[in-house]
Design a protein around this motif. Structure first.
Motif: not given
Length: 207
Positions: A183-185
């Motif tokens: 969901y994110d880096e």
């Protein structure tokens, strides 16, 4: 159905289009990130749901799942490579070496579709398959010689592939990564690093 019902349905359709566009944009950004992290180069692609302009007249034949054909990113695959030796004319497919790698990135937008699972019981996945070259003598091209002729391995296990001539031999390893966990880096990098570690151990080669 009345006009108000139709308006509500069309609002849902417009919302769905915008959500789909946003999802596809994020998937492309994710794949681009994975490509950069793995240091691999684009080779080819496969879109199972796609009509080219050449065959657009088939939309009038009453095909039962015609709607799917206009969702080209559903279950699409990208093929990428990491090869050591590129000839002067850049025809790299003639110059495979042992331990050269191919990657397939498979966007499984709905893994329960074929099993008819309810949406809430299905998953959205990125499946990554790695093809490790043991030996390769070109017959046609890599797409036909290996990708079309081989079968997907069981996730987490290495499957051998050898053509009838014995002149093409690969090891294939694959995993399914849950998109909801990317969901994110930071979460993407963590998931990808763990995958690379497992794949490196299985294929006995740094990925």
């Amino acid at each position: 159905m009345n006009q108000n019902d139709m308006n509500l349905i069309l609002q849902d359709v417009r919302k769905a289009y915008r959500l789909l566009a946003d999802y596809q944009q994020r998937i492309i950004e994710l794949i681009t990130f994975i490509k950069k992290e793995l240091d691999i180069e684009h080779f080819s692609y496969y879109f199972p749901n796609y009509y080219t302009l050449r065959y657009i007249d088939k939309i009038y034949n009453g095909e039962s799942e015609i709607g799917l054909r206009f969702l080209p990113m559903m279950d699409f695959r990208l093929l990428l490579h990491k090869t050591k030796n590129i000839s002067n004319n850049n025809v790299w497919q003639y110059n495979f070496q042992k331990d050269d790698l191919f990657f397939e990135i498979y966007v499984a937008s709905d893994d329960g579709k074929e099993d008819k699972l309810p949406i809430c019981d299905s998953r959205s996945e990125i499946r990554i398959y790695i093809y490790k070259c043991l030996k390769y003598k070109r017959k046609n091209n890599w797409y036909h010689d290996v990708w079309e002729m081989s079968e997907y391995p069981e996730f987490g296990k290495v499957t051998p592939f050898q053509d009838k001539s014995g002149e093409i031999e690969y090891q294939i390893y694959g995993e399914s990564l849950d998109l909801s966990e990317m969901y994110d880096e930071e979460s993407v990098r963590s998931t990808l690093d763990a995958f690379r570690k497992r794949a490196s151990e299985k294929l006995e080669q740094e990925i």
